[in-house]
Enzyme design. Sequence first.
Site, PDB file in Angstrom:
ATOM      1  N   SER A 127       0.876  -1.178   0.000  1.00  0.00           N
ATOM      2  CA  SER A 127       0.000   0.000   0.000  1.00  0.00           C
ATOM      3  C   SER A 127       0.905   1.218   0.000  1.00  0.00           C
ATOM      4  O   SER A 127       2.095   1.125   0.347  1.00  0.00           O
ATOM      5  CB  SER A 127      -0.846   0.001   1.285  1.00  0.00           C
ATOM      6  OG  SER A 127      -1.443   1.262   1.492  1.00  0.00           O
ATOM      7  N   TYR A 140      -2.015  -1.372  10.361  1.00  0.00           N
ATOM      8  CA  TYR A 140      -1.923  -1.464   8.894  1.00  0.00           C
ATOM      9  C   TYR A 140      -0.577  -0.928   8.403  1.00  0.00           C
ATOM     10  O   TYR A 140       0.127  -1.575   7.620  1.00  0.00           O
ATOM     11  CB  TYR A 140      -3.084  -0.664   8.293  1.00  0.00           C
ATOM     12  CG  TYR A 140      -3.310  -0.857   6.814  1.00  0.00           C
ATOM     13  CD1 TYR A 140      -4.074  -1.918   6.333  1.00  0.00           C
ATOM     14  CD2 TYR A 140      -2.769   0.025   5.887  1.00  0.00           C
ATOM     15  CE1 TYR A 140      -4.293  -2.096   4.975  1.00  0.00           C
ATOM     16  CE2 TYR A 140      -2.985  -0.137   4.522  1.00  0.00           C
ATOM     17  CZ  TYR A 140      -3.755  -1.197   4.082  1.00  0.00           C
ATOM     18  OH  TYR A 140      -3.973  -1.358   2.727  1.00  0.00           O
TER      19      TYR A 140
HETATM   20  P1  NAD Z   1     -11.200  -6.365   0.036  1.00  0.00           P
HETATM   21  O1  NAD Z   1     -11.764  -6.186   1.390  1.00  0.00           O
HETATM   22  O2  NAD Z   1     -12.010  -6.066  -1.160  1.00  0.00           O
HETATM   23  O3  NAD Z   1     -10.625  -7.868  -0.127  1.00  0.00           O
HETATM   24  C1  NAD Z   1      -9.806  -8.444   0.858  1.00  0.00           C
HETATM   25  C2  NAD Z   1     -10.050  -9.939   0.839  1.00  0.00           C
HETATM   26  O4  NAD Z   1      -9.202 -10.534   1.847  1.00  0.00           O
HETATM   27  C3  NAD Z   1     -11.494 -10.307   1.192  1.00  0.00           C
HETATM   28  O5  NAD Z   1     -12.038 -11.178   0.226  1.00  0.00           O
HETATM   29  C4  NAD Z   1     -11.368 -10.977   2.561  1.00  0.00           C
HETATM   30  O6  NAD Z   1     -12.326 -12.002   2.777  1.00  0.00           O
HETATM   31  C5  NAD Z   1      -9.946 -11.533   2.502  1.00  0.00           C
HETATM   32  N1  NAD Z   1      -9.438 -11.776   3.845  1.00  0.00           N
HETATM   33  C6  NAD Z   1      -9.443 -10.907   4.891  1.00  0.00           C
HETATM   34  N2  NAD Z   1      -8.961 -11.504   5.982  1.00  0.00           N
HETATM   35  C7  NAD Z   1      -8.637 -12.783   5.627  1.00  0.00           C
HETATM   36  C8  NAD Z   1      -8.107 -13.890   6.339  1.00  0.00           C
HETATM   37  N3  NAD Z   1      -7.836 -13.834   7.658  1.00  0.00           N
HETATM   38  N4  NAD Z   1      -7.903 -15.045   5.664  1.00  0.00           N
HETATM   39  C9  NAD Z   1      -8.211 -15.132   4.356  1.00  0.00           C
HETATM   40  N5  NAD Z   1      -8.739 -14.126   3.630  1.00  0.00           N
HETATM   41  C10 NAD Z   1      -8.939 -12.954   4.269  1.00  0.00           C
HETATM   42  O7  NAD Z   1      -9.854  -5.506   0.046  1.00  0.00           O
HETATM   43  P2  NAD Z   1      -8.935  -4.938  -1.135  1.00  0.00           P
HETATM   44  O8  NAD Z   1      -9.123  -3.479  -1.149  1.00  0.00           O
HETATM   45  O9  NAD Z   1      -9.099  -5.720  -2.376  1.00  0.00           O
HETATM   46  O10 NAD Z   1      -7.507  -5.197  -0.482  1.00  0.00           O
HETATM   47  C11 NAD Z   1      -6.620  -6.202  -0.943  1.00  0.00           C
HETATM   48  C12 NAD Z   1      -5.224  -5.835  -0.505  1.00  0.00           C
HETATM   49  O11 NAD Z   1      -4.867  -4.575  -1.079  1.00  0.00           O
HETATM   50  C13 NAD Z   1      -5.075  -5.663   1.014  1.00  0.00           C
HETATM   51  O12 NAD Z   1      -3.848  -6.202   1.438  1.00  0.00           O
HETATM   52  C14 NAD Z   1      -5.074  -4.176   1.182  1.00  0.00           C
HETATM   53  O13 NAD Z   1      -4.363  -3.775   2.310  1.00  0.00           O
HETATM   54  C15 NAD Z   1      -4.392  -3.727  -0.092  1.00  0.00           C
HETATM   55  N6  NAD Z   1      -4.661  -2.345  -0.449  1.00  0.00           N
HETATM   56  C16 NAD Z   1      -5.934  -1.911  -0.625  1.00  0.00           C
HETATM   57  C17 NAD Z   1      -6.156  -0.585  -0.957  1.00  0.00           C
HETATM   58  C18 NAD Z   1      -7.520  -0.023  -1.160  1.00  0.00           C
HETATM   59  O14 NAD Z   1      -7.635   1.197  -1.211  1.00  0.00           O
HETATM   60  N7  NAD Z   1      -8.547  -0.823  -1.303  1.00  0.00           N
HETATM   61  C19 NAD Z   1      -5.063   0.289  -1.076  1.00  0.00           C
HETATM   62  C20 NAD Z   1      -3.782  -0.204  -0.885  1.00  0.00           C
HETATM   63  C21 NAD Z   1      -3.593  -1.523  -0.575  1.00  0.00           C
END
Ligand code: NAD
Length: 243
Positions: A127, A140
């Site tokens: 991130s 985070y």
């Molecule tokens: P999201 O919530 O859409 O998807 C995350 C997925 O991870 C979900 O399907 C959830 O069920 C799964 N998950 C959570 N805890 C879990 C566990 N203990 N075991 C197995 N699966 C688990 O989120 P996203 O936005 O797609 O985020 C994905 C990655 O990208 C994350 O690491 C997040 O930190 C990173 N990220 C997101 C953003 C953003 O703005 N959305 C920005 C930077 C980084």
Amino acid sequence: MSSVTGHTALVTGAASGIGLACARALSSAGAEVHLVDRDPHVLTFAEELGGIGHVLDLTGSVESLPAEIDVLVNNAGVQHVAPIHEFPADRFSAMLELMLGAAFRLTRHVLPHMYDRGWGRLVHVTSVHGLRASAFKSAYVSAKHGLEGFSKVAALEGAPHGVTSNCVAPGYVRTPLVEKQITDQARVHDIPEADVAEKIFLQRSAVKRLIEPEEVAQAVLWLCDNSFVTGTSLAVDGGWTAQ
Ligand code: NAD
């Protein structure tokens, strides 16, 4: 033809957002994809892609997952927004276990196969918060900074074996993880929910829009296609870290 064509990939957090977009992009590029998530909907998405679904909580053991993986995308993550003095200690530990511990344990699980084959790709979805801090996101920011460091170590150890390790560091992406933050961000910053997008999500981004999950997936694929790019972090952040 992509360099992932014919290879086997595993994506964590593949039932939603960025992980699902990565699974779709890898599958379109000709990889066989294992989709891992604690959410059982992952099985439906796996079926759609002709891949293999695994319902698993990644804070626990990963030994049941296949080890014959050529492309590992460590993506699963969660967010919790609270000041440090109110941040639940068990929540802090669980977030580190998921976003850093599981990435370590899965990498450890698949590396022997990659080393045997002399080829592998590790991509960690960190991130902009792996490179910069924001208030109220202690777990985070700690986990993502840790994962950036872990990736560099994996790059150094993997290089003699044809294995690259890199991070993709997005700004705010249009996914449920961001949508779920709106209420908490409004509370901790004491602003109306309607102002959260402009005042929090887009305030430090020079490009004033959310990123789409598919744009992050393209960055992941690009890293898989490059054998000389390793130990780095690709910011997909609309210019946030340019400041
Ligand atoms: P999201 O919530 O859409 O998807 C995350 C997925 O991870 C979900 O399907 C959830 O069920 C799964 N998950 C959570 N805890 C879990 C566990 N203990 N075991 C197995 N699966 C688990 O989120 P996203 O936005 O797609 O985020 C994905 C990655 O990208 C994350 O690491 C997040 O930190 C990173 N990220 C997101 C953003 C953003 O703005 N959305 C920005 C930077 C980084």
